[in-house]
Design a protein around this motif. Structure first.
Motif, short mmCIF file in Angstrom:
data_model
loop_
_atom_site.label_atom_id
_atom_site.label_comp_id
_atom_site.label_asym_id
_atom_site.label_seq_id
_atom_site.Cartn_x
_atom_site.Cartn_y
_atom_site.Cartn_z
N VAL A 280 -67.54 -4.54 -15.43
CA VAL A 280 -66.00 -5.15 -15.66
C VAL A 280 -65.12 -4.82 -14.43
O VAL A 280 -64.98 -3.86 -13.95
N GLU A 281 -64.69 -5.84 -13.84
CA GLU A 281 -64.22 -6.21 -12.58
C GLU A 281 -63.57 -7.36 -12.46
O GLU A 281 -64.00 -8.63 -12.86
N ASP A 282 -62.29 -7.41 -12.06
CA ASP A 282 -61.51 -8.62 -11.85
C ASP A 282 -61.47 -9.40 -10.60
O ASP A 282 -60.90 -10.46 -10.47
N ASP A 283 -62.14 -8.69 -9.59
CA ASP A 283 -62.05 -9.36 -8.23
C ASP A 283 -63.53 -10.22 -8.17
O ASP A 283 -64.73 -9.65 -8.12
N LEU B 251 -67.62 -0.22 -13.93
CA LEU B 251 -66.23 -0.24 -14.44
C LEU B 251 -65.28 -0.05 -12.96
O LEU B 251 -65.38 1.07 -12.50
N ASP B 252 -64.63 -1.08 -13.17
CA ASP B 252 -63.41 -1.05 -11.84
C ASP B 252 -62.32 -0.27 -12.42
O ASP B 252 -62.11 -0.52 -13.75
N LEU B 253 -61.43 0.36 -11.70
CA LEU B 253 -60.32 1.02 -12.30
C LEU B 253 -59.00 0.26 -12.52
O LEU B 253 -58.47 0.22 -13.49
N GLY B 254 -58.93 -0.69 -11.43
CA GLY B 254 -57.58 -1.52 -11.58
C GLY B 254 -58.05 -3.00 -12.05
O GLY B 254 -58.49 -3.68 -11.50
N LEU B 255 -57.56 -2.91 -13.36
CA LEU B 255 -57.84 -4.09 -14.13
C LEU B 255 -56.34 -4.87 -14.54
O LEU B 255 -55.35 -4.10 -14.52
#
Ligand code: CA
Length: 231
Positions: free
Chosen positions: A10-13, A54-58
């Motif tokens: 789960v990561e937006d980059d 899991l990334d924190l900044g989404l």
């Protein structure tokens, strides 16, 4: 039927998702990516991952919220991957039920090691009840701690503390989690009682307590014990 271990990322980059997916697929994992928090929560249910990164900044809900929602029904190992380096944020994530965290940028070897540790803790180990690393051996059944074959005498609390860390070897346990487990809801804001006991344990098991080989301090976060070799 595929028997590959499944990882949900789960990561937006997209640079990071490409890098991690390629690395994991090259190591024979099956990877699915969610670019938003909500997609992550939904895939945690439908894809049935063995581990979540899991990334924190989404872009929509943040990683903490994903963690809360997934932890409401699932024990799946969750490793936080984040560029945020504030200790308080790592502690929050761990106390919300994350198994571990890894700070960006990180290397492939570190990522693979953390995934293996999480998988090991999520699966019932063969009931051997022995921790062994370097010259230290803990026999949980006999309640015996030995260093280079010599018995080490620990107080009741020291033994509980050391075995808690040994049973979770390779992963970080927060000060808050340790305090709660050993001393219950009694709260010592400065964790003084924990530090004193840890200092005593280190005097007994470490060659040089200032440069520990067995129990490492993660400053501002907690302790991590050297991985059990007996698995
Ligand atoms: Ca991000």
């Amino acid at each position: 039927m595929s028997t590959k271990i499944k990882i949900l990322l789960v990561e937006d980059d997209r640079n990071i998702t490409n890098f991690i997916s390629t690395t994991l697929e090259g190591n024979d994992y099956k990877v699915t990516t969610a670019l938003t928090g909500r997609e992550g929560v939904s895939l945690a249910a439908s894809f049935c991952p063995d581990v979540i990164l899991l990334d924190l900044g989404l872009p929509d809900i943040d990683g903490y919220e994903v963690l809360r929602q997934v932890r409401a029904w699932s024990r799946v190992p969750i490793i936080i991957i984040s560029a945020r380096t504030k200790e308080s944020e790592k502690v929050t994530a761990l106390d919300l039920g994350a198994d571990d965290y890894i700070t960006k940028p990180f290397g492939t070897a570190e990522l693979m090691a953390r995934i293996r540790t999480s998988l090991r803790h999520s699966r019932p180990a063969t009931p051997d009840h022995i921790y062994r690393a370097l010259n230290l051996e803990i026999n949980f059944e006999k309640r015996q701690v030995r260093l280079s074959g010599e018995d080490i005498h620990l107080t009741q609390i020291e033994y509980q503390l050391l075995t808690l860390l040994a049973e979770n070897s390779g992963r970080v346990l927060t000060y808050g989690h340790i305090m709660n487990t050993i001393w219950g809801p009694y709260m010592d804001a400065g964790n003084q009682i924990l530090r004193v006991n840890m200092a005593n344990i280190r005097r007994k098991i470490e060659k040089n307590p200032a440069q520990p080989q067995y129990v490492f301090t993660e400053i501002g976060i907690g302790y991590r014990m050297l991985e059990n070799e007996n698995v």
